[in-house]
Design an enzyme around this catalytic site. Structure first.
Site, short mmCIF file in Angstrom:
data_model
loop_
_atom_site.label_atom_id
_atom_site.label_comp_id
_atom_site.label_asym_id
_atom_site.label_seq_id
_atom_site.Cartn_x
_atom_site.Cartn_y
_atom_site.Cartn_z
CB ALA A 43 36.87 14.95 74.59
CG PHE A 68 40.44 22.27 79.27
CD1 PHE A 68 40.26 23.61 78.92
CD2 PHE A 68 41.71 21.85 79.67
CE1 PHE A 68 41.32 24.50 78.95
CE2 PHE A 68 42.78 22.74 79.70
CZ PHE A 68 42.58 24.08 79.34
CB VAL A 80 40.60 17.29 77.02
CG1 VAL A 80 39.28 17.27 76.28
CG2 VAL A 80 41.43 18.50 76.63
CB CYS A 81 36.15 15.79 80.48
SG CYS A 81 34.89 14.55 80.70
CB ILE A 82 37.52 10.74 77.95
CG1 ILE A 82 37.42 9.88 76.68
CG2 ILE A 82 36.82 10.04 79.10
CD1 ILE A 82 38.29 8.65 76.71
#
Lengths: 143, 130, 101
Positions: free
Chosen positions: B82, B39, B77-79
């Site tokens: 995010a 994501f 989820v891409c940090i």
């Protein structure tokens, strides 16, 4: 079928990052560039394509001071340091937008296989040449 | 065959997260493998457990969480994306000195390298976005 | 080596479909999903462009057509309708996918 090179321990695939959106109006151009920079550490065979509004990402003279957003255009000029040296820019997309190569930033890299000679990273290609570049990839990422 | 799935838009505004869900479900039901669902951009917003859609509407996050549980999916989820958008797990919230986390079950936060790795390891990488 | 191209924008709003078709090579497939399925309707400028390119196969996602009230009778000639399983099969049959977002 698949022409990816398998070097035993590490697979090298041909990755193409497709840029079709202008910078600043949306975040896609910036976050795409972030993927390219991280991806460089994986030592894959990386190319970038700039077509449609994506060519606007490479415009010279971007100054974002008055919109309060970080100007990330200098990062494109640093791509050579990450061994990202193949930037394909579509001629037709430039022409449709009244642009020529002179409107774009100068982006170069030092070729370690050729006595560190400075060479251009931007390659102007026409639509059918760009289609051929797309056809030869293993992975195509668009944002 | 091994698939990698990329989701680049958040829930409800765009159809992308719905199409990606239907596609991923079909991939799994046909007996293929999903190496990872990644994501990115506003797609990270799919991974918050704080959404409360009306009863008669689909619950996009819950659909994904249930699919992940059923098939043991790796949903990342891409940090960087995010952090920009306020999606936090417990560790990250603590590290940033924030008062709470919101990540949904089945999602984990990790780096962009996970996207590149999905491209390398998957036979097909399919992107959904706007 | 062939590509499954997916397009999700209405051709009356964005030029993604036209750009995609202009870059598709012989043997490639173009699948219209989400709002791009409006491009599958017969008699439109978008359909005319699709019909011009005989080297590529054209698909539209059935669930998105149905959602938008577009029955098969409305579709341009040569448009093949697939469901999500068909979408997966197209992705398997082609070496890679490219999303024209």
């Amino acid at each position: 079928m698949n022409d990816m090179a398998d070097t035993g321990e590490q697979t090298i695939k041909k990755f193409l990052y497709v840029n079709r959106k202008a910078p600043y109006g949306t975040i896609y151009a910036l976050e795409s560039l972030e993927v390219v920079l991280i991806g460089a550490a994986f030592e894959q065979d990386v190319s970038l394509a700039f077509l449609d509004d994506g060519v606007f990402q490479l415009m010279k003279g971007q100054d974002t001071a008055d919109i309060g957003v970080k100007n990330f255009s200098p990062t494109y000029r640093a791509l050579g340091d990450f061994e990202v040296t193949k930037l394909f820019v579509e001629k037709e997309s430039l022409e449709e937008r009244g642009l020529s190569e002179d409107d774009l930033m100068e982006i170069t890299y030092e070729d370690e296989d050729d006595d560190w000679e400075e060479k251009p990273s931007i390659h102007l290609v026409n639509r059918s040449e760009l289609a051929a570049v797309m056809a030869e990839q293993d992975v195509i990422l668009s944002f | 065959m091994k698939f990698g799935i990329v989701v680049n838009e958040g829930p409800y505004t765009h159809q992308a997260a719905d199409t990606a869900y239907q596609f991923t479900k079909s991939v799994l039901e046909k007996g293929h493998d999903v190496y990872r669902v990644f994501f990115y951009h506003d797609g990270v917003n799919v991974g918050t457990r704080m959404t409360v859609p009306p009863q008669d509407e689909r619950h996009i996050q819950r659909n994904w969480s249930e699919l992940a549980e059923k098939y043991d999916l790796d949903m990342v989820v891409c940090i960087a994306a995010a952090q920009r958008r306020g999606i936090m797990d417990e560790n990250e919230a603590k590290r940033q000195g924030l008062d709470g986390d919101n990540i949904a079950p089945g999602f984990r936060i990790s780096g962009l390298g996970q996207l590149i790795e999905a491209g390398i390891q998957s036979d097909r990488l399919v992107t959904f976005g706007d | 080596m062939s590509i499954l191209h997916t397009v999700n924008k209405s051709p009356f709003e964005k030029q993604s479909l036209s750009s995609c078709v202009a870059h598709a090579s012989h043997g490639d497939a173009v699948l219209m999903i989400e709002d791009a399925v409006y491009g599958a309707v017969s008699g439109t400028a978008a359909a005319a462009q699709l019909e011009e390119n005989k080297n590529i196969s054209i698909y539209a996602l059935g669930p998105d057509l149905n959602a938008r009230g577009l029955g098969e009778a409305k579709l341009a000639e040569g448009v093949n309708v697939v469901d999500y399983n068909g979408f997966v099969e197209l992705a398997v049959e082609h070496d890679k996918t490219q999303s024209w977002l």
